[in-house]
Design a protein around this motif. Structure first.
Motif, PDB file in Angstrom:
ATOM      1  N   LEU A 388       0.769  -1.144  -0.096  1.00  0.00           N
ATOM      2  CA  LEU A 388      -0.212  -0.088  -0.012  1.00  0.00           C
ATOM      3  C   LEU A 388       0.935   1.240   0.070  1.00  0.00           C
ATOM      4  N   SER A 389       1.797   1.269   0.757  1.00  0.00           N
ATOM      5  CA  SER A 389       2.883   2.328   0.814  1.00  0.00           C
ATOM      6  C   SER A 389       3.498   2.769  -0.470  1.00  0.00           C
ATOM      7  N   ASP A 391       2.024   2.262  -3.197  1.00  0.00           N
ATOM      8  CA  ASP A 391       0.565   2.611  -4.222  1.00  0.00           C
ATOM      9  C   ASP A 391       0.601   3.865  -4.802  1.00  0.00           C
ATOM     10  N   LEU A 393      -1.739   5.746  -5.842  1.00  0.00           N
ATOM     11  CA  LEU A 393      -3.007   6.566  -5.154  1.00  0.00           C
ATOM     12  C   LEU A 393      -2.408   7.042  -4.048  1.00  0.00           C
ATOM     13  N   TYR A 394      -2.075   6.168  -3.119  1.00  0.00           N
ATOM     14  CA  TYR A 394      -1.742   6.415  -1.568  1.00  0.00           C
ATOM     15  C   TYR A 394      -0.658   7.709  -1.607  1.00  0.00           C
ATOM     16  N   LYS A 397      -1.862  11.086  -2.423  1.00  0.00           N
ATOM     17  CA  LYS A 397      -3.048  11.916  -1.387  1.00  0.00           C
ATOM     18  C   LYS A 397      -2.067  12.193  -0.408  1.00  0.00           C
ATOM     19  N   VAL A 398      -1.126  11.184   0.201  1.00  0.00           N
ATOM     20  CA  VAL A 398      -0.213  11.660   1.485  1.00  0.00           C
ATOM     21  C   VAL A 398       0.686  12.896   0.892  1.00  0.00           C
ATOM     22  N   GLU A 401      -1.317  16.266   1.576  1.00  0.00           N
ATOM     23  CA  GLU A 401      -1.496  16.777   2.617  1.00  0.00           C
ATOM     24  C   GLU A 401      -0.483  16.751   3.691  1.00  0.00           C
ATOM     25  N   GLN A 403       2.205  18.049   6.175  1.00  0.00           N
ATOM     26  CA  GLN A 403       3.073  19.027   6.357  1.00  0.00           C
ATOM     27  C   GLN A 403       4.711  19.126   6.325  1.00  0.00           C
ATOM     28  N   PRO A 415      10.562   5.404  20.243  1.00  0.00           N
ATOM     29  CA  PRO A 415      10.615   4.408  19.109  1.00  0.00           C
ATOM     30  C   PRO A 415       9.036   4.320  18.605  1.00  0.00           C
TER      31      PRO A 415
END
Lengths: 420, 318
Positions: A388-389, A391, A393-394, A397-398, A401, A403, A415
């Motif tokens: 998923l990381s 991907d 698409l992800y 979006k990340v 958004e 900062q 940790p």
């Protein structure tokens, strides 16, 4: 005629290595249409080929033959499935799947589903790329097992954990049939898991399979855990949440009645709606749910009382007499649902705590296997996390958004997580 | 250079000497071959960065005391080899020797050390040069190559003897056996160095991991040694190996000294504690799994969420 012979010779020549096989595959794809119209193709031509060595070619010819009127196709296909080579089959998996479906239809026509169970079981194993992938043959195999009532064979397929699914419809059917097989084997826990999967599966519009599964799901929750909640679990799709309740009102009524705990009311409701239950073929399940109400009531008694006489139990649970109460309690002790001691001299039952002390070496083996299973699940989750990381698409979006942390390394004192 | 010494001297080596030699070697090696991150001032020659000569050697002197037939090597210090004359720096050696004599009046120069894989012919000249301080010096050789398969220490002690080879009497190096002798203080410090804890103490997780790794390797070694012993005893029982009574006696005494741990109560307590630990690790695994699941679900929601937030002034918290 010449094309048929050419095809056969090319099959015989090119079935050795994988490079030859891909060439053969192209040849067969090209020749497919001409083979269909070729009238020389008979069953006897198949005798020139060996199913285990020339599986791919055999598959194509068999496909063409079984489309038309051929007698005795069932043993032919069954023999082929048993003898074919899995690697060659996977090159043309759709054809293999369609042949197996034809086998299933024929077997159903002949009203002898038992003949199809073993070939389809073997077929599922051969066409599966890995143990965790659901194929289109799983639900067919399970359907045959259900109709033939050989539940154990079907259960062997259900014990694999499925992680990848190609078509959602296969998944729904697989879980639904699987749930029914587990109900037949009286493994209500696993049945509940499978039916839960169908009920909470993502769907845009209400699915007939999911609806039937929801009805069975309600009944199995009543039998297994004795509780009924009207609301669906939170992860169910919005379509399901809004529509299921209105479409299964009688079942919801049964569930609510069960919650109240009065046997007589429950039986009245059941009798009133028995025609509908019969239509859905759920009457047997409903009867099991009614009998489980007794168990649930007795279980509740164990939480309130330490000792009770058999007559009191019979009164509180609305059983006929003490004898029946004794039978019920005995059955529950044997099933391991309660721990109790029956004193036959004065008819008293003493409820005990769970005597499991977790001190034995068998417990160690159980714990060890459970921990290993959790480790395996954790590995799967980490793999999913990583995929998923990556991907896009992800990442898109990340990236938008997040900062910008330009304040130096002040954040990493704790940790983040202890990952294996 | 292989034949063993016939002088009858027993050598005892202290760990301090080995630590000194290896420290000396590592320091010089790092100074010659600085790691890329520490040469920020651009002193690094641009050509052939990592191909410095690896086969350099360090030299030094070992000191100790000799009582009768026992030679005990206590300490060592470093010396520079003069490349032109191929001899050790004599004046420095004498100065250091005087200083050490003040602190340890019993110790005197016993020999010298160097690093390498084998003793060379050129070492003989250095050895002979030391013969005027000590008529039979020792040569301690440390092999700095790291070989994980090797179980013994890579330290060899050589003596020089006169042997007749091809009719010519020559002095050659002969191997001498030695044993390690430790004082309590040395044992503690070697133990400390061996564990090499991270300087900031590390987080609880790394400390626990380091501790468990240590225990794991210790148990593994114990297991392999018991296995060897078991096989040996089994072979003796079958008759493949001649019976060695003294060994059997030692093994029997070892077994008898084990605590009597076969009672019923012990088994129960042991199993209960084992199950408790298993339950705790199960809980830890489930928590780990849950946190993984949480991450996956978060990522999935971020990636495939249909109605994303417009106007990113309010960023979502983690």
């Amino acid at each position: 005629m010449s094309t048929l012979e050419a095809v056969i010779t090319s099959i015989q020549r090119l079935s050795a290595t994988s490079r030859d096989l891909s060439a053969l595959h192209d040849v067969l794809k090209g020749a497919n249409d001409s083979l269909r119209t070729n009238s020389d193709l008979q069953l006897t031509t198949l005798d020139q080929l060996d199913p285990s060595k020339h599986s791919l070619g055999y598959l194509y010819l068999l496909d063409v033959l079984s489309c038309g009127p051929v007698s005795d196709v069932v043993p032919l296909i069954a023999r082929f499935i048993n003898g074919c080579d899995a690697a060659q089959i996977r090159l043309a998996s759709e054809k293999f799947v369609s042949i197996c479906k034809r086998l299933k239809d024929k077997v159903l026509e002949l009203r002898d589903p038992l003949r199809g169970v073993a070939p389809l079981l073997a077929a599922v194993r051969k066409v599966q790329v890995s143990n965790k992938r659901l194929t289109a043959l799983h639900p067919d195999c399970l359907q045959l097992c259900l109709l033939a009532k050989c539940y154990k064979a079907g259960f062997s397929i259900l014990s694999d954990d499925i992680l990848e699914v190609d078509l959602p419809r296969d998944f729904y059917l697989y879980c639904y049939y699987g749930g029914m097989i587990c109900i037949g084997l009286k493994r209500f826990q696993k049945a509940l898991e499978l039916l839960y999967n169908v009920v909470t599966a993502p769907m845009h519009v209400v699915n007939a399979i999911a609806l039937e599964a929801y009805k069975k799901y309600i009944l199995v929750t009543l039998i297994h855990s004795g509780q009924f909640s009207v609301s669906l679990p939170k992860c169910a799709s919005t379509a399901a949440k809004s529509n299921f309740k209105t479409l299964c009102t009688t079942y919801v009524e049964v569930g609510n009645c069960y919650n109240n705990g009065m046997i007589s009311e429950l039986e009245a409701v059941v009798v009133a709606n028995s025609s509908e239950f019969e239509k859905d073929k759920n009457l047997g399940l409903v009867k099991q749910a009614v009998s489980s109400l007794y168990k649930r009531n007795i279980l509740r008694l164990t939480q309130k009382y330490l000792t009770l006489s058999l007559q009191d139990i019979a009164n509180m649970v609305q059983l006929a007499n003490a004898k029946e109460a004794e039978m019920h309690v005995l059955q529950m002790i044997q099933d391991g649902q309660i721990h109790a001691l029956i004193n036959q001299k004065d008819g008293m039952v003493r409820f005990l705590e769970d005597p499991e002390q977790y001190k034995t070496s068998e417990m160690i083996e159980i714990m060890d296997s459970v921990i290993q299973r959790t480790i395996g699940l954790s590995k799967n989750l980490i793999a999913m996390d990583e995929s998923l990381s990556c991907d896009p698409l992800y990442l898109g979006k990340v990236g938008r958004e997040r900062q910008r942390y330009d304040f130096g390394d002040d954040f990493d004192t704790v940790p983040q997580k202890f990952s294996m | 250079m292989a034949p063993s010494s016939s002088s009858g001297l027993t050598f005892k080596l202290h760990p301090l000497v080995m630590l000194n030699i290896s420290d000396h070697f590592t320091r010089v090696k790092t100074q010659l071959n600085p790691p890329p991150s520490s040469c920020a001032n651009g002193n690094n020659p641009s050509s052939g960065d990592a191909t410095f000569p690896q086969d350099f050697r360090v030299y030094g002197c070992v000191i100790g005391a000799q009582k009768g037939r026992t030679v005990e090597i206590f300490n060592s210090f470093e010396l520079l080899l003069d490349p032109t004359t191929d001899t050790l720096d004599r004046s420095f050696l004498e100065k250091k020797q005087e200083l050490y004599q003040k602190v340890f009046p019993n110790f005197y120069v016993l020999g010298w050390y160097s690093t390498g894989s084998e003793a060379n012919e050129s070492d003989m000249s250095i050895h002979k040069a030391l013969m005027d301080i000590n008529e039979s010096p020792v040569y301690v050789l440390l092999n700095p190559a790291i070989n994980h398969a090797q179980k013994d220490l890579p330290v060899t002690i050589y003596e020089s003897e006169f042997h007749v080879i091809d009719g010519i009497p020559q002095s050659i190096f002969v191997n001498a056996s030695y044993s390690i002798e430790t004082v309590e203080a040395e044992r503690i410090s070697v133990d400390h160095v061996a564990h090499l804890k991270p300087s900031d103490g590390g987080s609880a997780a790394t400390q626990l991991a380091a501790h468990l790794t240590g225990i794991h390797s210790a148990i593994k070694m114990l297991n392999s040694r018991i296995r060897v012993l078991h096989q040996y005893l089994g072979a003796m029982q079958k008759g493949d190996i001649p019976c060695d009574n003294s060994l059997l006696r030692q093994a029997a005494s070892l077994l008898r000294s084990l605590p009597a741990a076969q009672s019923e109560k012990f088994n129960e307590d042991f199993l209960m504690e084992y199950n408790d630990k298993l339950l705790m690790s199960y809980l830890a695994m489930i928590t780990n799994c849950t946190s993984n699941m949480n991450e996956v679900v978060d990522k999935f929601n971020t990636a495939y969420e249909r109605n994303s937030r417009r106007g990113g002034s309010r960023t979502p918290f983690m």
